[in-house]
Design an enzyme around this catalytic site. Structure first.
Site, PDB file in Angstrom:
ATOM      1  N   ASN A  44     -89.950-103.832 -16.374  1.00 20.22           N
ATOM      2  CA  ASN A  44     -90.906-104.932 -16.519  1.00 20.22           C
ATOM      3  C   ASN A  44     -91.700-104.798 -17.816  1.00 20.22           C
ATOM      4  O   ASN A  44     -91.903-105.776 -18.546  1.00 20.22           O
ATOM      5  CB  ASN A  44     -91.889-104.945 -15.343  1.00 20.22           C
ATOM      6  N   ARG A 374     -78.461-117.364 -13.652  1.00 23.01           N
ATOM      7  CA  ARG A 374     -78.122-115.943 -13.774  1.00 23.01           C
ATOM      8  C   ARG A 374     -77.043-115.616 -12.748  1.00 23.01           C
ATOM      9  O   ARG A 374     -77.213-115.879 -11.562  1.00 23.01           O
ATOM     10  CB  ARG A 374     -79.343-115.055 -13.554  1.00 23.01           C
ATOM     11  N   ARG A 404     -83.087-116.255 -20.522  1.00 21.64           N
ATOM     12  CA  ARG A 404     -83.466-115.101 -21.330  1.00 21.64           C
ATOM     13  C   ARG A 404     -82.832-113.799 -20.840  1.00 21.64           C
ATOM     14  O   ARG A 404     -82.855-113.491 -19.658  1.00 21.64           O
ATOM     15  CB  ARG A 404     -84.983-114.949 -21.350  1.00 21.64           C
ATOM     16  N   HIS A 434     -83.155-125.046 -14.640  1.00 17.78           N
ATOM     17  CA  HIS A 434     -83.534-123.964 -13.738  1.00 17.78           C
ATOM     18  C   HIS A 434     -83.348-124.341 -12.269  1.00 17.78           C
ATOM     19  O   HIS A 434     -83.463-123.497 -11.387  1.00 17.78           O
ATOM     20  CB  HIS A 434     -84.998-123.584 -14.009  1.00 17.78           C
ATOM     21  N   TYR A 467     -83.596-109.989  -3.442  1.00 17.28           N
ATOM     22  CA  TYR A 467     -84.529-111.075  -3.745  1.00 17.28           C
ATOM     23  C   TYR A 467     -84.750-111.919  -2.496  1.00 17.28           C
ATOM     24  O   TYR A 467     -83.802-112.329  -1.840  1.00 17.28           O
ATOM     25  CB  TYR A 467     -83.980-111.987  -4.848  1.00 17.28           C
ATOM     26  N   ARG A 567     -96.649-113.881  -6.426  1.00 16.61           N
ATOM     27  CA  ARG A 567     -96.089-112.562  -6.698  1.00 16.61           C
ATOM     28  C   ARG A 567     -96.652-111.937  -7.975  1.00 16.61           C
ATOM     29  O   ARG A 567     -97.067-110.798  -7.978  1.00 16.61           O
ATOM     30  CB  ARG A 567     -94.563-112.640  -6.820  1.00 16.61           C
ATOM     31  N   HIS A 595     -89.252-113.961  -4.248  1.00 19.91           N
ATOM     32  CA  HIS A 595     -88.811-114.892  -5.283  1.00 19.91           C
ATOM     33  C   HIS A 595     -88.882-116.349  -4.860  1.00 19.91           C
ATOM     34  O   HIS A 595     -88.816-117.255  -5.687  1.00 19.91           O
ATOM     35  CB  HIS A 595     -87.372-114.529  -5.694  1.00 19.91           C
TER      36      HIS A 595
END
Length: 696
Positions: A44, A374, A404, A434, A467, A567, A595
């Site tokens: 992170n 992803r 990213r 997204h 997740y 979160r 998530h």
């Protein structure tokens, strides 16, 4: 309330990473998991510096230009950077303290992380052989002093800075850099040891032990080697050259990313002073470059994959199949009759893969359209889509090349898909796609049947194991109509965004979601002012949008009860005497990454419940294509509410989000509620009851 009453987003994010560090410090967490949390914290931090700190540094440069032109900026990026530096150094000290404690715990379990100076004769022989057979071909020392230009330093790698001397002549010395080939070889090497012990050595220490061998031709007899790493600006600049395709621009941007400016330099505080000064000078670093002294070990992100050498294993909860999908030959047949909500990682992701596999083989399926942000490295989703194309289906994949750190992987998937005849959409300029959507079309007689899914999470079967997300499998005509509209826009974006404005069921960004959310909050405000019940529950990853935060302030002042489960980034100041009810704002950090995005509005007793792909951030609401799905099935709606209520009762892994960012654990008398375990039991018991009822 003043619109300035916000917590700075980057400082708020650091507070989230501190919650991750709390998990590593929690003695009730299994030791392997505590080490994994240190790895998550490290990873992170790396991304934070590569993205946010890099952006702030660019803002500093821009601010200096504006200052020369007497132009005003609302915030002082340098002041934020200074605060980040102070906070990061404090967190690094806490990290080191926690790691020291964990190494002591490892020793109690007879697990030893040994270095090159503490090897037995047997282990020394093993390390020599291992180096010769596995490592040597991957090690290329760079004699940097003789090079006019500093060689390229990768920002995801760690390096050994080596000082070579002759013991009888301290002034005769050379410097060398060695990149640690962790990707090729692995970071951890398990050594031969006693039957009841486990000895592990890090790859850099294997190389340290073999330095006299590596540099034998220099005739030096004294070696020092210390680890360092450089974190670079990860921004990809998309050039405006009209003669290049979008793919070429991404490829060029990825190459240019290699040249990104250093934004952080982390090193072993025991490093030779001369070498340290040399590296700082050659890398063009300054006092403002986040130069951070640390311990002997760096790139702790690899510790997320620490070897499983532990004698005791935590009883892991195994994902189970949704009750509606058990004892059935085809997922598709169930979905055409009723909606099914999957909750990951509690329920199996295989149901999503099975749905796509069935579509790939079904002779009556004509097309599959899906968005991908992803993907897993060995994606079963991609395999199903490729097989569908081979079976003559029209397959359209919206592959977001601007995701990213997944740009390179998605470029590779583009080639794989196109080679198989799949139509790959590459996004929309100045927008990220997204939304998590899929629509399958099937011809039955003279009719076309449509079904698919809307999800809060990525199409990634690997991360679906850790997740927390929701995914609705559905054949609802109104939902399918809106997904068709979104794909029509994605395939024809040049003709304008008005296709998205036609969506009637889904809330969609960047067209109507923000406006609809404000309208839903206004209904609660109106009802509160009329002394009616009014309540809003928001669960998102990040809450930083100033407009929506100020609407929540307005709602709380009017008397609306507000529950927030956030979160990470939380910019709202939610402790205020003007609020008629205390705002419940918590963050849950536990084994799984929370998530999912869920929104619940009381709506005068006719509750509206949504799952969404969008966080409450400007980038999501105004610069991405996102979708929020209203839950129409009353049973599923209650299920979502039950799960949210379990999370709101968490008093084990929930932290209070207060104005001081103190990350205090939620505490109240009564039964201990660890929401992720309670959610698993809740869903599992529902499954058992449903199966039992159907068998009677």
């Amino acid at each position: 309330m003043s619109k300035q009453a916000l917590i700075q987003r980057d400082i708020s994010w650091l507070s989230f990473n501190a919650r991750v560090l709390q998990e590593a410090n929690d003695p009730t967490v299994p030791l392997k998991e505590r080490i994994r949390f240190l790895g998550i914290f490290s990873n992170n931090s790396d991304e934070f510096f590569r993205v946010r700190v890099a952006a702030l540094k660019r803002m500093v440069e821009y601010a200096e230009k504006r200052k020369r032109l007497n132009m005003h900026m609302e915030s002082d990026p340098q002041a934020i950077l200074d605060q980040i530096q102070t906070t990061v150094l404090s967190q690094q000290n806490e990290f080191n303290r926690i790691w020291d404690g964990i190494t002591k715990e490892l020793k109690k379990e007879k697990i030893f992380l040994v270095d090159e100076n503490h090897l037995t004769k047997t282990q020394q022989d093993f390390v020599k052989t291992f180096f010769d057979e596995q490592v040597r071909s991957n090690v290329i020392p760079l004699m940097v002093e003789g090079l006019a230009q500093m060689p390229y330093i990768r920002d995801k790698s760690i390096y050994l800075g080596v000082v070579m001397r002759k013991k009888n002549n301290a002034y005769q010395q050379k410097y060398s850099l060695i990149e640690i080939p962790a990707k090729a070889v692995g970071r951890f090497v398990i050594l031969p040891s006693k039957a009841d012990e486990k000895h592990i050595i890090l790859l850099e220490d294997v190389i340290r032990f073999n330095l006299p061998n590596i540099f034998s031709y220099f005739d030096y007899d004294h070696f020092e080697a210390h680890v360092f790493k450089v974190t670079k600006d990860a921004e990809i600049d998309i050039d405006q050259d009209l003669s290049t395709t979008f793919v070429e621009k991404i490829e060029k941007g990825l190459k240019n990313r290699r040249k990104g400016k250093p934004v952080r330099f982390v090193y072993d505080k025991e490093m030779d002073a001369g070498l340290l000064e040399y590296l700082i000078r050659r890398l063009n670093l300054s006092r403002k470059s986040n130069i951070i002294p640390g311990g002997r070990i760096h790139n702790f992100r690899h510790f997320m994959d620490f070897p499983d050498v532990f004698s005791s294993h935590d009883e892991h909860r195994i994902p189970f199949t949704h009750p509606d999908l058990q004892n059935t030959m085809r997922v598709t047949d169930v979905i055409l009759k009723k909606d099914v909500m999957l909750h990951f990682p509690y329920q199996s992701y295989n149901s999503v893969i099975d749905l796509l596999r069935e579509a790939a083989m079904d002779p009556f399926v004509t097309s599959i359209k899906i968005t991908a942000y992803r993907l897993a490295s060995n994606s079963k989703i991609i395999n199903a889509l490729v097989n569908a194309a081979r079976n003559g289906k029209q397959v359209v994949v919206m592959l977001e090349l601007k995701a990213r750190f997944d740009e390179e992987a998605n470029l590779e998937w583009k080639n794989v898909l196109e080679d198989e005849g799949v139509k790959v959409l590459l996004g929309v300029p100045k927008q990220k796609i997204h939304a998590k959507l899929c629509i399958i079309k099937k011809r039955v007689g003279t009719r076309t049947i449509q079904y698919g899914f809307v999800s809060t999470g990525n199409l990634n079967e690997k991360t679906a194991r850790v997740y927390g997300d929701h995914c609705l499998l559905t054949a609802n005509r109104n939902i399918m109509a809106d997904i068709n509209r979104i794909f029509y826009y994605l395939e024809n974006w040049q003709t304008g965004i008005h296709h998205l404005k036609l969506c009637k069921t889904l809330l969609v960004c960047p067209t109507n979601m923000r406006k609809q959310l404000e309208a839903l909050i206004n209904i609660e405000i109106k009802n509160a002012k009329a002394k009616k019940d009014a309540e809003i529950t928001v669960k998102v990853n990040s809450l930083s949008d100033a407009t929506l935060i100020n609407k929540l302030y307005e709602a709380a002042t009017a008397g609306v009860k507000i529950n927030l489960i956030i979160r990470s980034i939380f910019c709202a100041v939610m402790e205020n005497k003007k609020f008629k009810h205390p705002v419940k704002a918590i963050s849950i950090v536990d084994e799984y990454l929370e998530h999912a995005r869920v929104l619940i509005f009381h709506n005068g007793g006719k509750e509206k419940v949504f799952i969404s792909s969008a966080d409450w951030m400007v980038r999501n609401l105004d610069h991405r294509v996102e979708a929020a799905l209203p839950i129409l099935d009353t049973t599923i709606k209650q299920e979502i509410k039950d799960i949210i209520n379990i999370q709101l009762k968490d008093n084990v892994k929930a932290r209070t989000l207060n104005n001081e960012l103190s990350n205090n654990y939620v505490s109240y008398a009564g039964k201990k509620v660890r929401s992720q375990i309670e959610t698993y039991h809740y869903l599992y018991q529902k499954t058992e009851k449903q199966i039992e009822a159907s068998s009677n």
